[in-house]
Write an enzyme that holds these catalytic residues in place. Sequence first.
Site, PDB file in Angstrom:
ATOM      1  N   ARG A  51     -15.080 -16.472  -3.771  1.00 54.94           N
ATOM      2  CA  ARG A  51     -14.020 -15.790  -3.016  1.00 54.94           C
ATOM      3  C   ARG A  51     -12.906 -15.394  -3.978  1.00 54.94           C
ATOM      4  NH1 ARG A  51     -10.461 -18.871  -1.062  1.00 54.94           N
ATOM      5  NH2 ARG A  51     -11.854 -20.360  -0.062  1.00 54.94           N
ATOM      6  N   TYR A 103      -4.562   7.475   9.289  1.00 54.02           N
ATOM      7  CA  TYR A 103      -5.878   7.040   9.783  1.00 54.02           C
ATOM      8  C   TYR A 103      -5.691   6.125  11.008  1.00 54.02           C
ATOM      9  CZ  TYR A 103     -10.348   4.536   9.648  1.00 54.02           C
ATOM     10  OH  TYR A 103     -11.544   3.960   9.975  1.00 54.02           O
ATOM     11  N   ASP A 175      -2.818   5.970   0.356  1.00 47.83           N
ATOM     12  CA  ASP A 175      -4.236   5.866   0.714  1.00 47.83           C
ATOM     13  C   ASP A 175      -4.927   7.096   0.122  1.00 47.83           C
ATOM     14  OD1 ASP A 175      -6.738   5.988   1.920  1.00 47.83           O
ATOM     15  OD2 ASP A 175      -6.047   5.045   3.773  1.00 47.83           O
ATOM     16  N   LYS A 200     -16.263   5.446   1.756  1.00 48.83           N
ATOM     17  CA  LYS A 200     -16.357   6.896   1.823  1.00 48.83           C
ATOM     18  C   LYS A 200     -16.891   7.451   0.489  1.00 48.83           C
ATOM     19  CE  LYS A 200     -14.543   5.836   5.759  1.00 48.83           C
ATOM     20  NZ  LYS A 200     -13.121   5.781   6.011  1.00 48.83           N
TER      21      LYS A 200
HETATM   22  C1  LIG Z   1     -12.213   4.873   6.596  1.00 53.85           C
HETATM   23  C2  LIG Z   1     -10.793   4.885   6.203  1.00 53.85           C
HETATM   24  C3  LIG Z   1     -10.054   3.689   6.140  1.00 53.85           C
HETATM   25  C4  LIG Z   1     -10.628   2.354   6.540  1.00 53.85           C
HETATM   26  O1  LIG Z   1     -11.664   1.966   5.709  1.00 53.85           O
HETATM   27  P1  LIG Z   1     -12.880   1.014   6.190  1.00 53.85           P
HETATM   28  O2  LIG Z   1     -13.695   0.909   4.959  1.00 53.85           O
HETATM   29  O3  LIG Z   1     -13.559   1.733   7.312  1.00 53.85           O
HETATM   30  O4  LIG Z   1     -12.289  -0.270   6.630  1.00 53.85           O
HETATM   31  C5  LIG Z   1      -8.728   3.769   5.730  1.00 53.85           C
HETATM   32  N1  LIG Z   1      -8.170   4.956   5.401  1.00 53.85           N
HETATM   33  C6  LIG Z   1      -8.854   6.112   5.456  1.00 53.85           C
HETATM   34  C7  LIG Z   1      -8.163   7.381   5.087  1.00 53.85           C
HETATM   35  C8  LIG Z   1     -10.177   6.129   5.863  1.00 53.85           C
HETATM   36  O5  LIG Z   1     -10.848   7.279   5.932  1.00 53.85           O
END
Ligand SMILES: *Cc1c(COP(=O)(O)O)cnc(C)c1O
Length: 386
Positions: A51, A103, A175, A200
């Site tokens: 962890r 998001y 982000d 993504k």
């Molecule tokens: C998908 C996404 C998240 C969250 O990520 P997860 O891997 O689904 O927890 C946060 N910010 C953006 C812009 C996203 O597209």
Amino acid sequence: MFEDERRIETRAIHAGQEPDEETGALMTPIYANSTYAQDGPGDHRGYEYSRTGNPTRTDLESNLAALENGSYGRAFSSGMGAINTVLNLLEAGDHVVAGNDVYGGTHRIFTQVYEKYDLEFDFVDTTDHDAVRDAVRDETELVWVETPTNPLMRVNDIAALADVAHDADALCAVDNTFATPYLQRPLEHGADIVSHSLTKYLGGHSDVIGGALVTDDAELDEEIAFYQNSVGATPSPFDCFLVLRGTKTLPVRMDRHCDNARELAAWLDDHEAVSEVFYPGLDSHPQHELAAEQMDDFGGMLSFELDGTLEQASTVVEETEVFTLAESLGGVESLIEQPAAMTHAAIPREERLEAGLTDGLIRVSVGIEHIDDMKADLQQAFSAAF
Ligand SMILES: *Cc1c(COP(=O)(O)O)cnc(C)c1O
């Protein structure tokens, strides 16, 4: 800043990844270990418990830091796990300013999880810097920025927003999921923390959930590592391996995503069934100039407004075959979705329309298939709907 003169295409493949010293194995092994033998009590070789740290994760963290031109990377079991950790840095009573089109999961954790712990949030139009300045107050400790945003691809000025945050002695977190470090590196524009959903483009193959934070500040990284270990939303070694496999091809995938999106945006812009296209690469995009300055290319995400009803838009997304009807984005395969009926359906219709999320809005994650097959697929879906 990260000391590596090599270009991002080279770093994507080599940063943090040396052939295994003992065996020569080229790829980082999946260290499927929970614990590590110690030579004496407390006398270990850098790892005690997975962890806290795992060699496969270490390689991924070094690779991600190098891609963002940052010094420190930390990986999480999801993008939300990473975002949660940024909120852990705050204290009860602190205030956060964020974009009004962040998001959905970010909006949810802010308002439905952390308001309970006496954090306060204000959501404003982050393209309006005066509005952001007005929202900032003594208690503001974090300005949360997304760019480009979802699903209307608004572009926010990272340097300007980082200035607003720093004038208030607050942190600026960006982000960077939609752009990826191949197209945009927020630390270079003054951001303190970069957040990612590795699920993504960085993973890139729709086969893993993951998240990351990158910073250039040793103290901040130490705090992040403390919460990463204390909360425990850490990724498995196998998930780390999958993302490392993905980041190697990030530059070539992104080039194709961008080329395809650029061509598809132009085609849609000329199409009689489409009334508006939202893509930062189009001259008509309100922040096109800013995008051209801040980003190296315009990305693989776009949305467009079908000149039709909610039902006709639903027919289009149901009829496509190259484009799979699904939420999420950033994989090699093209995805299509209808925000009003899917990702943003929870927002009351009036509020949704006010935010520009019309019934006919369709969002596309442009994959790396052949562009002609994408156009033909959308054309047959349009024909079915009209
Ligand atoms: C998908 C996404 C998240 C969250 O990520 P997860 O891997 O689904 O927890 C946060 N910010 C953006 C812009 C996203 O597209």
